[in-house]
Design a protein around this motif. Structure first.
Motif, PDB file in Angstrom:
ATOM      1  N   GLY A  28       0.833  -1.199   0.000  1.00  0.00           N
ATOM      2  CA  GLY A  28       0.000   0.000   0.000  1.00  0.00           C
ATOM      3  C   GLY A  28       0.872   1.254   0.000  1.00  0.00           C
ATOM      4  N   PHE A  29       0.722   2.031  -1.042  1.00  0.00           N
ATOM      5  CA  PHE A  29       1.552   3.235  -1.136  1.00  0.00           C
ATOM      6  C   PHE A  29       0.955   4.342  -0.273  1.00  0.00           C
ATOM      7  CE2 PHE A  29       2.486   7.307  -3.042  1.00  0.00           C
ATOM      8  CZ  PHE A  29       3.857   7.301  -2.892  1.00  0.00           C
ATOM      9  N   ALA A  30      -0.338   4.608  -0.478  1.00  0.00           N
ATOM     10  CA  ALA A  30      -1.002   5.650   0.315  1.00  0.00           C
ATOM     11  C   ALA A  30      -0.957   5.289   1.800  1.00  0.00           C
ATOM     12  CB  ALA A  30      -2.445   5.784  -0.143  1.00  0.00           C
ATOM     13  N   THR A  31      -1.121   4.020   2.081  1.00  0.00           N
ATOM     14  CA  THR A  31      -1.104   3.553   3.476  1.00  0.00           C
ATOM     15  C   THR A  31       0.201   3.929   4.157  1.00  0.00           C
ATOM     16  OG1 THR A  31      -2.514   1.706   2.877  1.00  0.00           O
ATOM     17  CG2 THR A  31      -1.247   1.465   4.917  1.00  0.00           C
ATOM     18  N   PHE A 180      -2.404  -0.647 -14.602  1.00  0.00           N
ATOM     19  CA  PHE A 180      -3.809  -0.210 -14.469  1.00  0.00           C
ATOM     20  C   PHE A 180      -4.352  -0.891 -13.221  1.00  0.00           C
ATOM     21  CE2 PHE A 180      -2.868   0.072 -19.004  1.00  0.00           C
ATOM     22  CZ  PHE A 180      -3.375   1.326 -19.338  1.00  0.00           C
ATOM     23  N   GLU A 181      -4.834  -0.080 -12.283  1.00  0.00           N
ATOM     24  CA  GLU A 181      -5.157  -0.636 -10.969  1.00  0.00           C
ATOM     25  C   GLU A 181      -6.611  -0.396 -10.574  1.00  0.00           C
ATOM     26  OE1 GLU A 181      -1.639  -0.493  -8.100  1.00  0.00           O
ATOM     27  OE2 GLU A 181      -1.996   1.616  -8.585  1.00  0.00           O
ATOM     28  N   THR A 182      -7.138  -1.387  -9.838  1.00  0.00           N
ATOM     29  CA  THR A 182      -8.466  -1.268  -9.219  1.00  0.00           C
ATOM     30  C   THR A 182      -9.523  -0.955 -10.283  1.00  0.00           C
ATOM     31  OG1 THR A 182      -7.157  -0.139  -7.504  1.00  0.00           O
ATOM     32  CG2 THR A 182      -9.434  -0.541  -6.978  1.00  0.00           C
ATOM     33  N   ILE A 183      -9.436  -1.650 -11.392  1.00  0.00           N
ATOM     34  CA  ILE A 183     -10.408  -1.476 -12.481  1.00  0.00           C
ATOM     35  C   ILE A 183     -11.678  -2.238 -12.076  1.00  0.00           C
ATOM     36  CG2 ILE A 183     -10.865  -1.950 -14.934  1.00  0.00           C
ATOM     37  CD1 ILE A 183      -8.643   0.206 -14.474  1.00  0.00           C
TER      38      ILE A 183
END
Ligand SMILES: C[S+](C)CC[C@H](N)C(=O)O
Ligand SMILES: N[C@@H](CCS)C(=O)O
Ligand SMILES: [Zn+2]
Length: 334
Positions: A28-31, A180-183
């Motif tokens: 997790g980057f934001a985490t 491409f993430e969380t599509i």
């Protein structure tokens, strides 16, 4: 665009070979930004740090490299030109921030690798920089990357227009691959795949879906339908699942194995559930680092080729995964 050299054995295949068949994606980057005290409760979410604290972005990338990540996913998940425009920035400023997201990761990777390669028998591979392309739902910042519901006005052309410029800038900035993430739905997967073709993108890419029920895309569309489109897309090098609960991974890997010959990537979240309205994570059935360590080898044995973590996972999760996957011998570094 003619950039990067698309070939049968591309950078992803080279990495997989070096990593002994299964490579580690970061977590997790934001985490991890939040763990360091960053405040990202904002429509730009983690991309706010591109403006406010680029040094922290480098620190987080560095921590994931130390933990054993073979792939760094950039800070561009929620960095979009329209998002930056609504913040009063110009198109040029927005593009320069996108470019910066790649440069920060590349600089950190290069600095880390220059040190690591000097150490004989180190356990690291030279990491790839994967430019994050979050879904349209991520930009909307209304939780729709977990519902797949974009409203009746959104069609294929609009989704392509939304993604086009960011993709061009990220490729030109020197990313190794596109992530491409969380599509959350078939239409957006199709838009991304067609865009790779239209823009003649020559770096490799993966397209990963979220899932809320462990069987289908969040929209309710089956992965059979979604992967039927991606299987025909030569420029999509890998497919998979990200930011879905870890206990869905076993059955989804088995499902994907039956539906595609492309390499499969899995990087689940911790199992907590995002409340898009309240903008916070709600506790639910979770995996701790010990469970990630245990399950990483199962996911590999079931056929996953890229394994990491998404929201609410941290460098210690990635260290646990890396330890489990690299046990039993590390291939030579060059
Ligand atoms: C992966 S979700 C937790 C990212 C944040 C969301 N797009 C929002 O802005 O609310
Ligand atoms: N790459 C993003 C994904 C969010 S779902 C992050 O880790 O913050
Ligand atoms: Zn996530």
């Amino acid at each position: 665009m003619g950039y990067g050299g698309r070939r049968a054995g591309g950078v992803l295949e080279d990495l997989l070979e070096k990593a002994g068949g299964c490579a580690v994606i970061d977590g997790g980057f934001a985490t991890q930004l939040e763990k360091h005290g960053a405040s990202i409760n904002d429509p730009l979410w983690s991309a706010l740090c591109l403006i406010k604290d680029p040094a922290l972005i480098k620190l987080v990338h560095w921590e994931y490299l130390e933990a054993g990540a073979d792939v760094l996913v950039t800070s561009s998940y929620q960095a979009t030109i329209p998002g930056f425009l609504s913040r009063g920035l110009s198109i040029e400023e927005g593009e320069s921030l996108l470019e910066k997201s790649v440069k920060l990761a590349v600089e950190t990777r290069d600095r880390f690798w220059n040190n690591a390669k000097k150490v004989p028998e180190n356990s690291y591979n030279r990491a790839l920089v994967a430019a994050s392309i979050g879904s349209y739902g991520a930009y909307l910042a209304d939780g729709s990357e977990y519902s797949g519901y974009y409203g009746m006005d959104i069609d294929l052309a609009k989704l392509k227009d939304f993604h086009r410029r960011r993709l061009q800038v990220l490729v030109k900035a020197g990313a190794d691959i596109l992530a491409f993430e969380t599509i959350p739905n078939k239409l957006e997967a199709q838009a991304c795949a067609e865009l790779l073709e239209e823009e003649n993108v020559e770096i490799q890419s993966w397209i990963c879906f979220s899932s809320m029920d462990g069987e289908n895309a969040p929209s309710g569309e089956s992965f059979e339908e979604c992967l039927e489109i991606l299987n025909k897309a030569d420029r999509v090098s890998a497919v998979g699942i990200n930011c879905a609960p870890p206990h869905f991974m076993e059955s989804l890997i088995c499902k994907f194995k039956k539906l595609t010959d492309k390499p499969i990537a899995v990087y689940p979240n911790s199992g907590e559930v995002w409340d898009g309205r309240a903008k916070r994570w709600l506790p639910s059935q979770c995996f701790g680092d010990d469970k990630f360590e245990l399950y990483a080898t199962r996911w590999r044995d079931l056929g996953a080729k890229l394994i990491g973590g998404c929201c609410r996972t941290t460098p210690s999760t990635i260290q646990a995964i890396s330890k489990a996957l690299k046990k039993g011998g590390k291939v030579e570094n060059s």
